[in-house]
Design an enzyme around this catalytic site. Structure first.
Site, PDB file in Angstrom:
ATOM      1  N   ASP A   1       0.870  -1.189   0.000  1.00 48.95           N
ATOM      2  CA  ASP A   1       0.000   0.000   0.000  1.00 48.95           C
ATOM      3  C   ASP A   1       0.902   1.233   0.000  1.00 48.95           C
ATOM      4  OD1 ASP A   1      -2.211   1.633   0.094  1.00 48.95           O
ATOM      5  OD2 ASP A   1      -2.831   1.056   2.119  1.00 48.95           O
ATOM      6  N   LYS A   2       0.289   2.390  -0.176  1.00 50.95           N
ATOM      7  CA  LYS A   2       1.024   3.649  -0.068  1.00 50.95           C
ATOM      8  C   LYS A   2       0.180   4.617   0.751  1.00 50.95           C
ATOM      9  CE  LYS A   2       0.269   6.985  -2.654  1.00 50.95           C
ATOM     10  NZ  LYS A   2      -0.671   8.174  -2.784  1.00 50.95           N
ATOM     11  N   HIS A   3       0.877   5.607   1.335  1.00 52.45           N
ATOM     12  CA  HIS A   3       0.169   6.644   2.070  1.00 52.45           C
ATOM     13  C   HIS A   3       0.761   7.991   1.698  1.00 52.45           C
ATOM     14  CE1 HIS A   3      -1.895   8.715   5.346  1.00 52.45           C
ATOM     15  NE2 HIS A   3      -0.784   9.421   5.437  1.00 52.45           N
ATOM     16  N   SER A   4      -0.099   8.953   1.383  1.00 51.12           N
ATOM     17  CA  SER A   4       0.359  10.312   1.113  1.00 51.12           C
ATOM     18  C   SER A   4      -0.033  11.200   2.281  1.00 51.12           C
ATOM     19  CB  SER A   4      -0.290  10.840  -0.166  1.00 51.12           C
ATOM     20  OG  SER A   4      -0.156  12.252  -0.230  1.00 51.12           O
TER      21      SER A   4
ATOM     22  N   THR B   1      -8.809  10.875  -1.378  1.00 50.13           N
ATOM     23  CA  THR B   1      -8.988   9.845  -2.397  1.00 50.13           C
ATOM     24  C   THR B   1     -10.435   9.351  -2.479  1.00 50.13           C
ATOM     25  OG1 THR B   1      -6.687   9.174  -2.195  1.00 50.13           O
ATOM     26  CG2 THR B   1      -8.212   7.523  -3.054  1.00 50.13           C
TER      27      THR B   1
ATOM     28  N   ARG C   1      -6.983  15.542  19.216  1.00 42.50           N
ATOM     29  CA  ARG C   1      -5.865  16.351  18.705  1.00 42.50           C
ATOM     30  C   ARG C   1      -6.376  17.520  17.878  1.00 42.50           C
ATOM     31  NH1 ARG C   1      -2.726  12.239  15.355  1.00 42.50           N
ATOM     32  NH2 ARG C   1      -1.569  14.072  14.652  1.00 42.50           N
TER      33      ARG C   1
ATOM     34  N   SER D   1      -0.761   7.472  14.117  1.00 38.81           N
ATOM     35  CA  SER D   1      -2.091   7.533  13.516  1.00 38.81           C
ATOM     36  C   SER D   1      -2.080   6.891  12.131  1.00 38.81           C
ATOM     37  CB  SER D   1      -2.543   8.993  13.431  1.00 38.81           C
ATOM     38  OG  SER D   1      -3.794   9.091  12.794  1.00 38.81           O
TER      39      SER D   1
ATOM     40  N   LYS E   1      -3.566   2.617  11.240  1.00 45.67           N
ATOM     41  CA  LYS E   1      -4.586   2.286  10.241  1.00 45.67           C
ATOM     42  C   LYS E   1      -4.020   1.399   9.139  1.00 45.67           C
ATOM     43  CE  LYS E   1      -5.503   6.592  10.150  1.00 45.67           C
ATOM     44  NZ  LYS E   1      -5.960   7.998  10.033  1.00 45.67           N
ATOM     45  N   LYS E   2      -2.802   1.686   8.696  1.00 45.10           N
ATOM     46  CA  LYS E   2      -2.211   0.898   7.618  1.00 45.10           C
ATOM     47  C   LYS E   2      -1.867  -0.508   8.088  1.00 45.10           C
ATOM     48  CE  LYS E   2      -2.332   3.805   4.185  1.00 45.10           C
ATOM     49  NZ  LYS E   2      -3.238   3.517   3.055  1.00 45.10           N
TER      50      LYS E   2
END
Lengths: 454, 454
Positions: free
Chosen positions: B84-87, B124, B172, B187, B191-192
């Site tokens: 997977d990827k996260h931005s 997204t 937060r 955080s 989730k990932k």
């Protein structure tokens, strides 16, 4: 400010080390009380204050906002000046009980709203409540009447007197934010300023038994208290006083009340207690605006030696429903069933008795509180016969433990012995009043620069 | 630890800059969920974390504790690797829509749990929801089945998947504690990691339109994400990519979905979008453990040029209920009733278009959110015809505004013009991928020293 108030924006501002614009601190405090600012926002803000500090201007605005959350006392009628003192808390610190009547005997009025013991430090109200019948719960009108007629009254704060402080302190306590100088300053001053004082003396305790062992940090607190109190319209002085050893011969509520009465009766008293008490009383006369330095000390001594201070104490006890018989016979305040002597294991000189350990021993004997709703036993405590500088033989009596039962007494005795330090020669005596902090006459708004709280 | 857990003690420890012993962070997280740790204690602790930071070890423990608060996905069946990827979020950042099918076409499985737009950055899920019928709400079993059969699925997180993160993020957000590197890392990773990935690529956006303009701070985030993700058992890489200008030609949900489809159709696309997308996709192949550097780039290009990536995208849209007609005719996604051209006021070269301003324009056109529960308009946005480096004449079309009405379009047009910068010569082109961060093979526990978060 241009953008409307939000608690989040206020928190971010402090987090980034910026100064709050006018109105923002006020909105935080009023929002906490009306529910529009959440407890979890208040603790985040206070933690940011812990790290980033507040200017004296911000601290003053916070104090005013807290003060505005409650009902101040009505204005005092004409007459003598209104003064008070505040101690950051120590072990054996019974100065309030003694200086209130002294200063009243010098012709001033002392409306002293005091607190209870918590942790290793004692509380003035608990000490006075060891006098049978003495009530600390006074309606504001009655409190003020006693001050006007007797010259002094020592009582507890009513629920209404600064609700913002009660809320904020309760949050600081459980969220690990007690030790922030600006928050300490605003908490102290909001309660004191509610009594509409002309002058206020701060006794900041330096040492492991007091506010902080770090003298710089204690000095910063003293300076901030004086600066902020001055901006709030009071004449202020702060004394930094040493608190490595219990003050005076007694630690424990009834024992300390008895020692205070003996002091006012002019009986033999521990020199350290005389030294600090006289300095605090003289400072209270000075901040009333009436006294020169030397005159103040002379008048304080005269108030005690003439018996006028004792008379004021007796009048206060009577006015607050207490049994004045204790004044003729302070020994009746020693009510604990068990007394156990602690003897010196070696000859030599006492180098010191660790104050914090003594405070903890008194708590464990039942004479203090770990939580705010614990009850205290007025009779228990420690009476010292030998303290720093005193020569002892092997077997000399060092102290007497007053306890509820023998088992607790024995535990306390062995811990007390461990709190003693002995040496072959008398230690060098140090003055107990380390320094006096007065307002800086050259202080301007430009000095209100951001300084971190620690 | 020797003393029993209390939230107050944990807060004090972090406030003093000490490392939490084993179990303490875990108790804070479980206490938040069972109510034994109050919200006002959690925010005080998180604010202390903001100032004092956390070690990689602490951040890993926090992430695991958050992860343990929810229900992870069941284990994946045997077969190809899970990546997977996260931005960190940018303007015009539609890379997820493109790389998921590319990487699926390369034979890997991509279970992409994504988010929605907030503030000036897009989301997204909002982009995909501009495709009629496409649902992002999938039960875990269906989500996993689509990943297994199609090779990729892009969907939203279920309520159960890391409840601690939802609670902590909400606090937060309102308590001004968003910008803390260890809290951001935990955080993202909680989730990932719930999707049981083999590999994970981070796209950390540097610049005023992205995570931070401070490259050092962006690098710290990238390093911490890689270090912590590695300790959690994933192969990780982070790319620092430039985000001063919107990525690609489109900003706005439907327009970006259309641009993504054109990309996968192999049609003419903005060079900057190709550059970053191919790098992210290649990094995803690398973290799967299967690919050498050069092979990865070749396979990515081939997946697009062969049409296999488009095929995977179409299969995903169909599997999630979307209208696959948009793939033949992406123009149907441009649904806004008003289009307004923006013309160049002068001849010269575009030096840049400020990304953050564009992001804010899209929000005000109705295409983004200021609060989490705002709804978004899929049709509105900006389509760029000239971006940095492009030569323009006076009167050339710079961009086209897609709006709900003419008044909003005009406001957007004048703000967009102000976001353009012109100059007499083409600006120097800089690579958009600034650096790649891979795990330090020499990293040991000794490197997990306390570093403040900023």
């Amino acid at each position: 400010m241009s953008l409307p108030f939000t608690a989040t924006r206020a928190i971010l501002r402090k987090r980034e080390g910026l100064e709050h614009p006018d109105g923002e601190i006020e909105s935080l405090v009023s929002g906490l009380l009306d529910g529009s600012v959440a407890d979890y926002q208040m603790t985040a803000w206070m933690m940011a204050v812990f790290f980033k500090g507040m200017t004296v201007g911000e601290t003053t605005r916070l104090t005013r906002a807290m003060l505005g959350s409650g009902s101040e006392l009505p204005s005092w009628g004409g007459g003598s000046r209104i003064v008070d003192k505040h101690s950051t808390g120590g072990v054996g610190d019974k100065i309030s009980l003694i200086v209130a009547p002294i200063v009243a005997a010098c012709g001033l009025r002392v409306p002293m709203i005091s607190g209870r013991s918590l942790g290793h430090t004692g509380g003035t109200l608990d000490k006075l409540e060891s006098i049978p019948g003495y009530t600390v719960h006074l309606e504001p009108a009655r409190f003020m009447r006693i001050v006007d007629t007797v010259g002094c009254s020592i009582a507890g704060a009513s629920q209404e007197i600064v609700p913002a402080d009660r809320r904020m302190y309760a949050l600081r306590d459980v969220a690990g934010i007690v030790e922030s100088v600006p928050l300490i300053v605003s908490s102290i001053l909001s309660k004191k300023a509610a009594a509409k004082l002309d002058g206020l003396v701060f006794d900041v305790k330096v040492g492991s038994g007091g506010f902080s062992s770090d003298r710089e940090r204690a000095r910063l607190l003293g300076q901030r208290l004086v600066e902020t109190g001055t901006l709030l319209g009071m004449r202020c002085e702060a004394l930094l006083t040493w608190m490595e050893e219990p003050l005076g011969a007694a630690a424990g509520n009834g024992l300390e009340a008895a020692e205070s009465i003996r002091f006012l009766r002019g009986e033999s008293v521990a020199g350290d207690l005389i030294e600090v008490t006289y300095e605090v009383a003289a400072a209270m006369l000075r901040v009333s605006g009436a006294e020169a330095e030397d005159d103040a000390r002379l008048r304080v001594r005269d108030a005690v030696q003439s018996g006028r201070a004792l008379e004021r104490f007796e009048a206060m006890v009577r006015a607050q429903g207490g049994d004045t018989g204790v004044i003729d016979d302070p020994d009746v305040l020693s009510t604990a069933p068990i007394r156990l002597e602690v003897h010196s294991p070696e000859p030599g000189f006492v180098q010191g008795v660790r104050a914090r350990a003594v405070g903890e021993i008194v708590v464990d004997l039942g004479g203090g509180r770990l939580k705010a709703d614990d009850s205290v036993d007025p009779g228990v405590g420690v009476w010292f016969h030998a303290r720093s500088g005193d020569p002892v033989e092997k077997g000399s009596i060092l102290a007497e433990i007053h306890a509820r039962d023998l088992s607790e007494a024995r535990t306390a005795a062995s811990r007390l012995l461990a709190a003693y330090e002995f040496g072959p020669a008398a230690p060098v005596r140090v003055p107990l009043v380390l320094e006096t902090i007065v307002p800086d006459p050259s202080a301007t708004a430009a000095d209100e620069s951001m300084r971190p709280s620690r």
